[in-house]
Design a protein around this motif. Sequence first.
Motif, PDB file in Angstrom:
ATOM      1  N   UNK A 104       0.821  -1.211   0.000  1.00 36.19           N
ATOM      2  CA  UNK A 104       0.000   0.000   0.000  1.00 36.19           C
ATOM      3  C   UNK A 104       0.860   1.268   0.000  1.00 36.19           C
ATOM      4  N   UNK A 105       2.038   1.196   0.654  1.00 38.49           N
ATOM      5  CA  UNK A 105       2.930   2.360   0.662  1.00 38.49           C
ATOM      6  C   UNK A 105       3.291   2.792  -0.758  1.00 38.49           C
ATOM      7  N   UNK A 106       3.603   1.807  -1.616  1.00 34.92           N
ATOM      8  CA  UNK A 106       4.004   2.120  -2.985  1.00 34.92           C
ATOM      9  C   UNK A 106       2.847   2.751  -3.757  1.00 34.92           C
ATOM     10  N   UNK A 107       1.639   2.196  -3.582  1.00 37.10           N
ATOM     11  CA  UNK A 107       0.480   2.712  -4.313  1.00 37.10           C
ATOM     12  C   UNK A 107       0.132   4.129  -3.865  1.00 37.10           C
ATOM     13  N   UNK A 108       0.180   4.364  -2.561  1.00 40.88           N
ATOM     14  CA  UNK A 108      -0.139   5.699  -2.040  1.00 40.88           C
ATOM     15  C   UNK A 108       0.943   6.698  -2.458  1.00 40.88           C
ATOM     16  N   UNK A 112       0.464  10.130  -4.587  1.00 42.34           N
ATOM     17  CA  UNK A 112       0.884  11.444  -4.099  1.00 42.34           C
ATOM     18  C   UNK A 112       1.674  12.185  -5.179  1.00 42.34           C
ATOM     19  N   UNK A 113       2.592  11.471  -5.854  1.00 36.43           N
ATOM     20  CA  UNK A 113       3.360  12.098  -6.931  1.00 36.43           C
ATOM     21  C   UNK A 113       2.445  12.625  -8.032  1.00 36.43           C
ATOM     22  N   UNK A 114       1.396  11.844  -8.335  1.00 37.55           N
ATOM     23  CA  UNK A 114       0.443  12.241  -9.371  1.00 37.55           C
ATOM     24  C   UNK A 114      -0.416  13.425  -8.924  1.00 37.55           C
ATOM     25  N   UNK A 115      -0.835  13.410  -7.652  1.00 37.34           N
ATOM     26  CA  UNK A 115      -1.809  14.382  -7.161  1.00 37.34           C
ATOM     27  C   UNK A 115      -1.168  15.671  -6.660  1.00 37.34           C
ATOM     28  N   UNK A 116       0.126  15.664  -6.378  1.00 34.56           N
ATOM     29  CA  UNK A 116       0.766  16.816  -5.742  1.00 34.56           C
ATOM     30  C   UNK A 116       0.574  18.138  -6.500  1.00 34.56           C
ATOM     31  N   UNK A 117       0.697  18.167  -7.850  1.00 30.29           N
ATOM     32  CA  UNK A 117       0.470  19.447  -8.547  1.00 30.29           C
ATOM     33  C   UNK A 117      -0.935  20.010  -8.322  1.00 30.29           C
ATOM     34  N   UNK A 118      -1.962  19.141  -8.331  1.00 30.04           N
ATOM     35  CA  UNK A 118      -3.329  19.599  -8.097  1.00 30.04           C
ATOM     36  C   UNK A 118      -3.486  20.093  -6.663  1.00 30.04           C
ATOM     37  N   UNK A 119      -2.841  19.404  -5.715  1.00 28.14           N
ATOM     38  CA  UNK A 119      -2.890  19.831  -4.322  1.00 28.14           C
ATOM     39  C   UNK A 119      -2.201  21.183  -4.158  1.00 28.14           C
ATOM     40  N   UNK A 120      -1.072  21.362  -4.841  1.00 29.07           N
ATOM     41  CA  UNK A 120      -0.351  22.631  -4.755  1.00 29.07           C
ATOM     42  C   UNK A 120      -1.207  23.786  -5.265  1.00 29.07           C
ATOM     43  N   UNK A 121      -1.914  23.546  -6.362  1.00 27.65           N
ATOM     44  CA  UNK A 121      -2.797  24.580  -6.918  1.00 27.65           C
ATOM     45  C   UNK A 121      -3.901  24.957  -5.929  1.00 27.65           C
ATOM     46  N   UNK A 122      -4.297  23.996  -5.085  1.00 28.80           N
ATOM     47  CA  UNK A 122      -5.357  24.239  -4.100  1.00 28.80           C
ATOM     48  C   UNK A 122      -4.788  24.663  -2.743  1.00 28.80           C
ATOM     49  N   UNK A 127       1.271  15.377   3.660  1.00 28.92           N
ATOM     50  CA  UNK A 127       2.237  14.862   4.624  1.00 28.92           C
ATOM     51  C   UNK A 127       2.067  13.349   4.778  1.00 28.92           C
ATOM     52  N   UNK A 128       2.931  12.526   4.134  1.00 26.73           N
ATOM     53  CA  UNK A 128       2.813  11.070   4.258  1.00 26.73           C
ATOM     54  C   UNK A 128       3.589  10.525   5.459  1.00 26.73           C
ATOM     55  N   UNK A 129       3.029   9.499   6.104  1.00 27.17           N
ATOM     56  CA  UNK A 129       3.693   8.799   7.215  1.00 27.17           C
ATOM     57  C   UNK A 129       3.461   7.305   6.998  1.00 27.17           C
ATOM     58  N   UNK A 141      -5.404  -2.472  -8.314  1.00 29.99           N
ATOM     59  CA  UNK A 141      -4.667  -1.212  -8.223  1.00 29.99           C
ATOM     60  C   UNK A 141      -5.393  -0.059  -8.917  1.00 29.99           C
ATOM     61  N   UNK A 142      -6.056  -0.330 -10.038  1.00 29.10           N
ATOM     62  CA  UNK A 142      -6.776   0.731 -10.747  1.00 29.10           C
ATOM     63  C   UNK A 142      -7.944   1.234  -9.913  1.00 29.10           C
ATOM     64  N   UNK A 143      -8.689   0.317  -9.284  1.00 28.51           N
ATOM     65  CA  UNK A 143      -9.824   0.733  -8.456  1.00 28.51           C
ATOM     66  C   UNK A 143      -9.352   1.445  -7.190  1.00 28.51           C
ATOM     67  N   UNK A 144      -8.215   1.002  -6.625  1.00 27.81           N
ATOM     68  CA  UNK A 144      -7.690   1.683  -5.443  1.00 27.81           C
ATOM     69  C   UNK A 144      -7.263   3.107  -5.796  1.00 27.81           C
ATOM     70  N   UNK A 145      -6.714   3.294  -6.998  1.00 26.31           N
ATOM     71  CA  UNK A 145      -6.363   4.646  -7.448  1.00 26.31           C
ATOM     72  C   UNK A 145      -7.620   5.519  -7.516  1.00 26.31           C
ATOM     73  N   UNK A 146      -8.728   4.917  -7.937  1.00 26.38           N
ATOM     74  CA  UNK A 146     -10.003   5.639  -7.989  1.00 26.38           C
ATOM     75  C   UNK A 146     -10.458   6.030  -6.585  1.00 26.38           C
ATOM     76  N   UNK A 147     -10.285   5.126  -5.623  1.00 28.04           N
ATOM     77  CA  UNK A 147     -10.621   5.424  -4.227  1.00 28.04           C
ATOM     78  C   UNK A 147      -9.839   6.643  -3.742  1.00 28.04           C
ATOM     79  N   UNK A 148      -8.529   6.628  -3.976  1.00 25.93           N
ATOM     80  CA  UNK A 148      -7.679   7.727  -3.527  1.00 25.93           C
ATOM     81  C   UNK A 148      -8.074   9.048  -4.194  1.00 25.93           C
TER      82      UNK A 148
END
Length: 244
Positions: A104-108, A112-122, A127-129, A141-148
């Motif tokens: 799960x660490x790898x998937x999350x 985060x790498x994918x979502x970070x630009x959108x988060x920065x814009x907002x 902060x990952x732990x 994995x595709x459905x889990x990406x949808x969940x995130x």
Amino acid sequence: MTRSSAINESPLSVEEREKFEAQYSEIATLAGGLAHEIKNPLSTMSLNLELLTEDLETLDVPAKHRMLKKVENVQKECKHLQDILDAFLQFARVGKLALSSANLNDLVSDFIDFFRPQARDASIEISPHFDADLPQVQIDQALFRQVLMNLALNVIQAMPAGGLIELQTSHKDGMVYLDIIDNGKGIDEKVKSRIFDTFFSTKPGGNGLGLPTVKKIIDAHHGTIECESEQGRGTRFTISFPVC
């Protein structure tokens, strides 16, 4: 906020689960077919509205702008219906999973790498732990990406002025956990009790399928999802998956 304990429920037998999955598959197929039947004439309507707009643009009459505005309003409603149907088809398709063993660490981390630009814009800080000794899970994995993505978009809506989102992984008693915590405006108890209800939404123009789809995906993995929230202090979603 502290993680609440999951409610103990008697597991379904193999026969009961197979019967349930067969019934669900039939309903999902019928619902998906109906949605497709609606999408076809809706697409035709949208195309004809575009053609009508082009024709109106060539006219030189006093009522031209008023007519164009009315057509534009109909186009917006068609787009809204299209979005609802797309979300419903996505909801109805959740059934058979393409499972693979993953950390799960790898998937999350990838998300985060994918979502970070959108988060920065907002103006949202991520902060990952991560638990360094996290066991593997069987996951689509595709459905889990949808969940995130659905939960992350929920966070953005909860923090219109920006804020902090924490993603924490852990494991205990044969389960792997992911906590998604924001310091947004929170959810009142009345709304919180219904957030996983199909078609329930407090957002203008919302289709009410985002969080129900998330729960449906987690349920299909034999996992759980819980929500804790305090108004003015933020929200925590806790997701769990059984260890391989």
